[in-house]
Motif scaffolding. Structure first.
Motif, PDB file in Angstrom:
ATOM      1  N   LEU A  57       0.830  -1.203   0.000  1.00 41.47           N
ATOM      2  CA  LEU A  57       0.000   0.000   0.000  1.00 41.47           C
ATOM      3  C   LEU A  57       0.868   1.259   0.000  1.00 41.47           C
ATOM      4  O   LEU A  57       0.536   2.255  -0.642  1.00 41.47           O
ATOM      5  CB  LEU A  57      -0.928   0.005   1.221  1.00 41.47           C
ATOM      6  CG  LEU A  57      -1.775   1.257   1.417  1.00 41.47           C
ATOM      7  CD1 LEU A  57      -2.805   1.398   0.299  1.00 41.47           C
ATOM      8  CD2 LEU A  57      -2.452   1.232   2.778  1.00 41.47           C
ATOM      9  N   HIS A  58       1.982   1.184   0.688  1.00 40.74           N
ATOM     10  CA  HIS A  58       2.845   2.358   0.849  1.00 40.74           C
ATOM     11  C   HIS A  58       4.107   2.289  -0.014  1.00 40.74           C
ATOM     12  O   HIS A  58       5.057   3.029   0.220  1.00 40.74           O
ATOM     13  CB  HIS A  58       3.205   2.542   2.328  1.00 40.74           C
ATOM     14  CG  HIS A  58       2.014   2.853   3.173  1.00 40.74           C
ATOM     15  ND1 HIS A  58       1.290   4.016   3.026  1.00 40.74           N
ATOM     16  CD2 HIS A  58       1.402   2.145   4.151  1.00 40.74           C
ATOM     17  CE1 HIS A  58       0.286   4.016   3.886  1.00 40.74           C
ATOM     18  NE2 HIS A  58       0.327   2.899   4.578  1.00 40.74           N
ATOM     19  N   ARG A  59       4.107   1.429  -1.003  1.00 45.19           N
ATOM     20  CA  ARG A  59       5.236   1.308  -1.927  1.00 45.19           C
ATOM     21  C   ARG A  59       5.039   2.277  -3.086  1.00 45.19           C
ATOM     22  O   ARG A  59       3.969   2.328  -3.690  1.00 45.19           O
ATOM     23  CB  ARG A  59       5.317  -0.127  -2.446  1.00 45.19           C
ATOM     24  CG  ARG A  59       6.565  -0.445  -3.245  1.00 45.19           C
ATOM     25  CD  ARG A  59       6.587  -1.904  -3.689  1.00 45.19           C
ATOM     26  NE  ARG A  59       6.299  -2.854  -2.638  1.00 45.19           N
ATOM     27  CZ  ARG A  59       7.169  -3.298  -1.730  1.00 45.19           C
ATOM     28  NH1 ARG A  59       8.399  -2.847  -1.739  1.00 45.19           N
ATOM     29  NH2 ARG A  59       6.802  -4.174  -0.821  1.00 45.19           N
ATOM     30  N   ASP A  60       6.077   3.061  -3.408  1.00 45.01           N
ATOM     31  CA  ASP A  60       5.953   4.006  -4.516  1.00 45.01           C
ATOM     32  C   ASP A  60       6.344   3.358  -5.843  1.00 45.01           C
ATOM     33  O   ASP A  60       6.668   2.169  -5.898  1.00 45.01           O
ATOM     34  CB  ASP A  60       6.756   5.289  -4.253  1.00 45.01           C
ATOM     35  CG  ASP A  60       8.264   5.098  -4.272  1.00 45.01           C
ATOM     36  OD1 ASP A  60       8.762   4.070  -4.781  1.00 45.01           O
ATOM     37  OD2 ASP A  60       8.969   6.001  -3.776  1.00 45.01           O
ATOM     38  N   GLU A  61       6.305   4.159  -6.892  1.00 42.52           N
ATOM     39  CA  GLU A  61       6.573   3.640  -8.237  1.00 42.52           C
ATOM     40  C   GLU A  61       7.994   3.127  -8.408  1.00 42.52           C
ATOM     41  O   GLU A  61       8.287   2.356  -9.322  1.00 42.52           O
ATOM     42  CB  GLU A  61       6.269   4.704  -9.306  1.00 42.52           C
ATOM     43  CG  GLU A  61       7.089   5.970  -9.205  1.00 42.52           C
ATOM     44  CD  GLU A  61       6.567   6.992  -8.194  1.00 42.52           C
ATOM     45  OE1 GLU A  61       7.279   7.973  -7.946  1.00 42.52           O
ATOM     46  OE2 GLU A  61       5.461   6.813  -7.641  1.00 42.52           O
ATOM     47  N   ASP A  62       8.903   3.534  -7.511  1.00 37.85           N
ATOM     48  CA  ASP A  62      10.283   3.050  -7.552  1.00 37.85           C
ATOM     49  C   ASP A  62      10.501   1.818  -6.670  1.00 37.85           C
ATOM     50  O   ASP A  62      11.620   1.332  -6.539  1.00 37.85           O
ATOM     51  CB  ASP A  62      11.247   4.160  -7.118  1.00 37.85           C
ATOM     52  CG  ASP A  62      11.222   5.344  -8.071  1.00 37.85           C
ATOM     53  OD1 ASP A  62      11.133   5.115  -9.292  1.00 37.85           O
ATOM     54  OD2 ASP A  62      11.269   6.491  -7.583  1.00 37.85           O
ATOM     55  N   GLY A  63       9.430   1.354  -6.034  1.00 36.54           N
ATOM     56  CA  GLY A  63       9.529   0.177  -5.178  1.00 36.54           C
ATOM     57  C   GLY A  63       9.933   0.470  -3.747  1.00 36.54           C
ATOM     58  O   GLY A  63      10.158  -0.453  -2.967  1.00 36.54           O
ATOM     59  N   ILE A  64      10.012   1.755  -3.387  1.00 36.14           N
ATOM     60  CA  ILE A  64      10.417   2.151  -2.036  1.00 36.14           C
ATOM     61  C   ILE A  64       9.187   2.211  -1.133  1.00 36.14           C
ATOM     62  O   ILE A  64       8.171   2.821  -1.485  1.00 36.14           O
ATOM     63  CB  ILE A  64      11.111   3.534  -2.046  1.00 36.14           C
ATOM     64  CG1 ILE A  64      12.291   3.539  -3.020  1.00 36.14           C
ATOM     65  CG2 ILE A  64      11.526   3.951  -0.640  1.00 36.14           C
ATOM     66  CD1 ILE A  64      13.377   2.557  -2.711  1.00 36.14           C
ATOM     67  N   VAL A  65       9.286   1.585   0.035  1.00 42.06           N
ATOM     68  CA  VAL A  65       8.194   1.586   1.000  1.00 42.06           C
ATOM     69  C   VAL A  65       8.394   2.766   1.950  1.00 42.06           C
ATOM     70  O   VAL A  65       9.462   2.917   2.549  1.00 42.06           O
ATOM     71  CB  VAL A  65       8.153   0.260   1.794  1.00 42.06           C
ATOM     72  CG1 VAL A  65       7.049   0.291   2.841  1.00 42.06           C
ATOM     73  CG2 VAL A  65       7.961  -0.919   0.847  1.00 42.06           C
ATOM     74  N   ASP A  66       7.368   3.589   2.083  1.00 41.85           N
ATOM     75  CA  ASP A  66       7.407   4.758   2.956  1.00 41.85           C
ATOM     76  C   ASP A  66       7.303   4.294   4.416  1.00 41.85           C
ATOM     77  O   ASP A  66       6.225   3.950   4.895  1.00 41.85           O
ATOM     78  CB  ASP A  66       6.257   5.699   2.595  1.00 41.85           C
ATOM     79  CG  ASP A  66       6.229   6.979   3.413  1.00 41.85           C
ATOM     80  OD1 ASP A  66       6.846   7.032   4.497  1.00 41.85           O
ATOM     81  OD2 ASP A  66       5.571   7.933   2.958  1.00 41.85           O
ATOM     82  N   GLY A  67       8.438   4.279   5.092  1.00 45.98           N
ATOM     83  CA  GLY A  67       8.481   3.786   6.468  1.00 45.98           C
ATOM     84  C   GLY A  67       7.634   4.587   7.425  1.00 45.98           C
ATOM     85  O   GLY A  67       7.011   4.031   8.340  1.00 45.98           O
ATOM     86  N   GLU A  68       7.577   5.886   7.231  1.00 45.13           N
ATOM     87  CA  GLU A  68       6.770   6.729   8.114  1.00 45.13           C
ATOM     88  C   GLU A  68       5.285   6.415   7.964  1.00 45.13           C
ATOM     89  O   GLU A  68       4.553   6.333   8.948  1.00 45.13           O
ATOM     90  CB  GLU A  68       7.023   8.203   7.806  1.00 45.13           C
ATOM     91  CG  GLU A  68       6.323   9.134   8.779  1.00 45.13           C
ATOM     92  CD  GLU A  68       6.678  10.594   8.558  1.00 45.13           C
ATOM     93  OE1 GLU A  68       5.968  11.443   9.123  1.00 45.13           O
ATOM     94  OE2 GLU A  68       7.646  10.893   7.835  1.00 45.13           O
TER      95      GLU A  68
END
Length: 87
Positions: A57-68
């Motif tokens: 759900l919190h993964r962006d288009e670059d595959g990075i998960v927003d930890g916050e």
């Protein structure tokens, strides 16, 4: 069963016994002490599949998960449970 939906739209159903797991308390103590690993351990409360859904759900288009964002959802789950908000 603890069920609900976070403000970000994450829908969850967690067996209530997981909230009372002593390992969760240990992990939350580590979070309080500033350990990022403690949060990862605490998120295991969700179980493998639900944790993956939260990350996705919190993964962006670059595959990075927003930890916050992940941490905010997890805190909301705990606070809603404590407040007795259960769907």
């Amino acid at each position: 069963m603890i069920t609900g939906k976070t403000k970000s739209g994450f829908v969850y159903a967690i067996p209530e016994k997981r909230i009372h797991n002593m390992e969760l308390l240990d992990a939350l103590v580590e979070v309080e002490r500033g350990s990022d690993a403690g949060l990862s351990d605490a998120l295991n409360l969700l179980g493998k599949d639900l944790k993956k859904k939260l990350y996705d759900l919190h993964r962006d288009e670059d595959g990075i998960v927003d930890g916050e964002a992940v941490a905010n959802d997890f805190v909301q789950i705990l606070l809603d449970y404590k407040a007795g908000k259960n769907s």
